[in-house]
Design a protein around this motif. Structure first.
Motif, PDB file in Angstrom:
ATOM      1  N   ALA A   1      -1.312   6.629   7.359  1.00  0.00           N
ATOM      2  CA  ALA A   1      -2.007   6.644   9.116  1.00  0.00           C
ATOM      3  C   ALA A   1      -3.323   6.287   8.755  1.00  0.00           C
ATOM      4  O   ALA A   1      -3.523   5.460   9.575  1.00  0.00           O
ATOM      5  N   GLY A   2      -4.079   6.994   7.925  1.00  0.00           N
ATOM      6  CA  GLY A   2      -5.366   5.745   7.672  1.00  0.00           C
ATOM      7  C   GLY A   2      -5.665   4.869   7.509  1.00  0.00           C
ATOM      8  O   GLY A   2      -6.457   4.334   7.413  1.00  0.00           O
ATOM      9  N   ALA A   3      -4.241   4.350   6.748  1.00  0.00           N
ATOM     10  CA  ALA A   3      -4.271   2.468   5.869  1.00  0.00           C
ATOM     11  C   ALA A   3      -4.105   1.858   7.161  1.00  0.00           C
ATOM     12  O   ALA A   3      -4.299   1.313   7.320  1.00  0.00           O
ATOM     13  N   PHE A   4      -3.611   2.808   8.741  1.00  0.00           N
ATOM     14  CA  PHE A   4      -2.836   1.431   9.019  1.00  0.00           C
ATOM     15  C   PHE A   4      -3.551   0.301  10.058  1.00  0.00           C
ATOM     16  O   PHE A   4      -3.677  -0.772   9.622  1.00  0.00           O
ATOM     17  N   TYR A   5      -4.739   1.180   9.960  1.00  0.00           N
ATOM     18  CA  TYR A   5      -5.847  -0.163  10.429  1.00  0.00           C
ATOM     19  C   TYR A   5      -6.532  -1.127   9.750  1.00  0.00           C
ATOM     20  O   TYR A   5      -6.338  -2.241   9.904  1.00  0.00           O
ATOM     21  N   PRO A   6      -7.133   0.045   9.067  1.00  0.00           N
ATOM     22  CA  PRO A   6      -7.772  -1.200   8.424  1.00  0.00           C
ATOM     23  C   PRO A   6      -6.670  -2.451   7.329  1.00  0.00           C
ATOM     24  O   PRO A   6      -7.344  -3.526   7.104  1.00  0.00           O
ATOM     25  N   VAL A   7      -5.518  -2.068   7.061  1.00  0.00           N
ATOM     26  CA  VAL A   7      -4.822  -3.105   6.615  1.00  0.00           C
ATOM     27  C   VAL A   7      -3.907  -3.922   7.572  1.00  0.00           C
ATOM     28  O   VAL A   7      -4.079  -5.489   7.339  1.00  0.00           O
ATOM     29  N   LEU A   8      -3.688  -3.302   8.533  1.00  0.00           N
ATOM     30  CA  LEU A   8      -3.073  -4.276   9.598  1.00  0.00           C
ATOM     31  C   LEU A   8      -4.320  -4.238  10.712  1.00  0.00           C
ATOM     32  O   LEU A   8      -3.479  -5.384  11.385  1.00  0.00           O
ATOM     33  N   GLN A   9      -4.961  -5.028  10.773  1.00  0.00           N
ATOM     34  CA  GLN A   9      -6.251  -5.276  11.898  1.00  0.00           C
ATOM     35  C   GLN A   9      -6.047  -6.866  11.446  1.00  0.00           C
ATOM     36  O   GLN A   9      -6.263  -7.067  12.541  1.00  0.00           O
ATOM     37  N   HIS A  10      -5.996  -7.467  10.630  1.00  0.00           N
ATOM     38  CA  HIS A  10      -6.044  -8.525  11.348  1.00  0.00           C
ATOM     39  C   HIS A  10      -4.416  -8.976  11.822  1.00  0.00           C
ATOM     40  O   HIS A  10      -4.861  -9.743  13.203  1.00  0.00           O
ATOM     41  N   THR A  11      -3.964  -8.686  11.755  1.00  0.00           N
ATOM     42  CA  THR A  11      -2.272  -8.696  12.635  1.00  0.00           C
ATOM     43  C   THR A  11      -2.162  -8.116  14.091  1.00  0.00           C
ATOM     44  O   THR A  11      -1.280  -8.950  14.801  1.00  0.00           O
ATOM     45  N   LEU A  12      -3.037  -6.725  13.933  1.00  0.00           N
ATOM     46  CA  LEU A  12      -3.227  -6.612  15.502  1.00  0.00           C
ATOM     47  C   LEU A  12      -4.098  -7.227  16.566  1.00  0.00           C
ATOM     48  O   LEU A  12      -3.704  -7.323  17.281  1.00  0.00           O
ATOM     49  N   ARG A  13      -5.194  -7.901  15.591  1.00  0.00           N
ATOM     50  CA  ARG A  13      -5.365  -9.137  16.888  1.00  0.00           C
ATOM     51  C   ARG A  13      -4.602  -9.470  17.144  1.00  0.00           C
ATOM     52  O   ARG A  13      -4.981  -9.887  17.620  1.00  0.00           O
ATOM     53  N   THR A  14      -4.208 -10.400  16.007  1.00  0.00           N
ATOM     54  CA  THR A  14      -3.905 -11.961  16.008  1.00  0.00           C
ATOM     55  C   THR A  14      -2.404 -11.145  17.237  1.00  0.00           C
ATOM     56  O   THR A  14      -1.682 -12.231  18.019  1.00  0.00           O
ATOM     57  N   LEU A  15      -2.018 -10.357  17.435  1.00  0.00           N
ATOM     58  CA  LEU A  15      -0.817  -9.659  18.676  1.00  0.00           C
ATOM     59  C   LEU A  15      -1.418  -9.213  19.666  1.00  0.00           C
ATOM     60  O   LEU A  15      -1.001  -9.739  20.809  1.00  0.00           O
ATOM     61  N   PHE A  16      -2.012  -8.803  20.022  1.00  0.00           N
ATOM     62  CA  PHE A  16      -2.633  -8.275  20.334  1.00  0.00           C
ATOM     63  C   PHE A  16      -4.492  -8.008  21.346  1.00  0.00           C
ATOM     64  O   PHE A  16      -4.910  -8.426  22.389  1.00  0.00           O
ATOM     65  N   GLY A  17      -4.793  -9.490  20.586  1.00  0.00           N
ATOM     66  CA  GLY A  17      -6.291 -10.241  20.894  1.00  0.00           C
ATOM     67  C   GLY A  17      -7.480  -8.899  20.398  1.00  0.00           C
ATOM     68  O   GLY A  17      -7.247  -8.484  19.514  1.00  0.00           O
ATOM     69  N   SER A  18      -8.493  -9.962  20.507  1.00  0.00           N
ATOM     70  CA  SER A  18      -9.330  -9.234  20.080  1.00  0.00           C
ATOM     71  C   SER A  18     -10.062  -8.232  20.868  1.00  0.00           C
ATOM     72  O   SER A  18     -10.005  -7.881  21.118  1.00  0.00           O
TER      73      SER A  18
ATOM     74  N   VAL B   1       0.735  -0.776  -0.027  1.00  0.00           N
ATOM     75  CA  VAL B   1      -0.145   0.045  -0.193  1.00  0.00           C
ATOM     76  C   VAL B   1       0.772   0.841   0.255  1.00  0.00           C
ATOM     77  O   VAL B   1       0.604   2.226  -0.494  1.00  0.00           O
ATOM     78  N   ALA B   2       2.092   1.075   0.662  1.00  0.00           N
ATOM     79  CA  ALA B   2       3.192   3.009   1.077  1.00  0.00           C
ATOM     80  C   ALA B   2       3.700   2.164  -0.302  1.00  0.00           C
ATOM     81  O   ALA B   2       3.572   4.022  -0.822  1.00  0.00           O
ATOM     82  N   ALA B   3       4.298   2.037  -1.034  1.00  0.00           N
ATOM     83  CA  ALA B   3       4.878   1.799  -2.622  1.00  0.00           C
ATOM     84  C   ALA B   3       3.862   2.197  -3.743  1.00  0.00           C
ATOM     85  O   ALA B   3       3.650   3.603  -4.379  1.00  0.00           O
ATOM     86  N   ILE B   4       3.135   1.365  -3.815  1.00  0.00           N
ATOM     87  CA  ILE B   4       1.734   2.347  -4.424  1.00  0.00           C
ATOM     88  C   ILE B   4       0.970   3.448  -4.180  1.00  0.00           C
ATOM     89  O   ILE B   4       1.347   4.093  -4.777  1.00  0.00           O
ATOM     90  N   LEU B   5       0.802   3.571  -3.150  1.00  0.00           N
ATOM     91  CA  LEU B   5       0.394   5.052  -2.903  1.00  0.00           C
ATOM     92  C   LEU B   5       1.371   6.416  -3.002  1.00  0.00           C
ATOM     93  O   LEU B   5       1.580   7.384  -4.160  1.00  0.00           O
ATOM     94  N   PHE B   6       2.799   6.113  -3.070  1.00  0.00           N
ATOM     95  CA  PHE B   6       4.018   6.712  -2.832  1.00  0.00           C
ATOM     96  C   PHE B   6       3.919   6.965  -4.565  1.00  0.00           C
ATOM     97  O   PHE B   6       4.174   7.991  -5.238  1.00  0.00           O
TER      98      PHE B   6
ATOM     99  N   LEU C   1       2.054  10.128   3.905  1.00  0.00           N
ATOM    100  CA  LEU C   1       1.703  10.455   5.674  1.00  0.00           C
ATOM    101  C   LEU C   1       0.584   9.761   5.649  1.00  0.00           C
ATOM    102  O   LEU C   1      -0.070   9.371   6.863  1.00  0.00           O
ATOM    103  N   VAL C   2      -0.987  10.749   5.781  1.00  0.00           N
ATOM    104  CA  VAL C   2      -1.822  10.588   6.152  1.00  0.00           C
ATOM    105  C   VAL C   2      -2.924   9.665   5.169  1.00  0.00           C
ATOM    106  O   VAL C   2      -3.537   9.701   6.104  1.00  0.00           O
ATOM    107  N   LEU C   3      -2.158   9.569   4.155  1.00  0.00           N
ATOM    108  CA  LEU C   3      -3.022   8.170   3.298  1.00  0.00           C
ATOM    109  C   LEU C   3      -2.647   7.408   4.717  1.00  0.00           C
ATOM    110  O   LEU C   3      -3.501   6.021   5.078  1.00  0.00           O
TER     111      LEU C   3
END
Length: 114
Positions: free
Chosen positions: A97-114, A55-60, A93-95
């Motif tokens: 930051a906005g993509a952080f949770y939608p893209v990484l939510q699966h990993t964040l839930r796996t690491l930190f629990g639901s 996502v970072a590469a495509i946006l930049f 940077l703004v985009l």
């Protein structure tokens, strides 16, 4: 100029992603079971972080491409290329930051629990 290097690097990374994407999608015609195995490997936290990088590469690449077009075709583009670059970086940077949770939510839930 570092934006020139970053534009080329992101373009190559996007090309390799598309190449792998076409290959793994074509695998479904050869062996649906093998395709399912490959897709299952994509559901890991490491690949999820790599998706965020994609996502970072495509946006930049897209935003910097618009900057290059502005510099090339706008009569005042060369005069404002530094400001255009910082605008691209800020919007990116703004985009991101906005993509952080939608893209990484699966990993964040796996690491930190639901």
């Amino acid at each position: 100029m570092w934006s020139w290097v970053a534009h080329r690097v992101t373009g190559v990374l996007i090309f390799f992603f598309l190449f792998v994407h076409v290959l793994d999608t074509a695998l479904v015609r050869v062996s649906p079971e093998a395709y399912d195995d490959v897709v299952a490997t994509y559901k890991t936290p490491l690949v999820n972080v790599m998706e965020y990088g994609l996502v970072a590469a495509i946006l930049f690449h897209a935003l910097n491409g618009l900057r290059v077009v502005a510099v090339d075709f706008w009569s005042k583009g060369t005069r404002y290329q530094k400001q255009l670059l910082w605008t691209v970086v800020g919007v990116w940077l703004v985009l991101m930051a906005g993509a952080f949770y939608p893209v990484l939510q699966h990993t964040l839930r796996t690491l930190f629990g639901s």
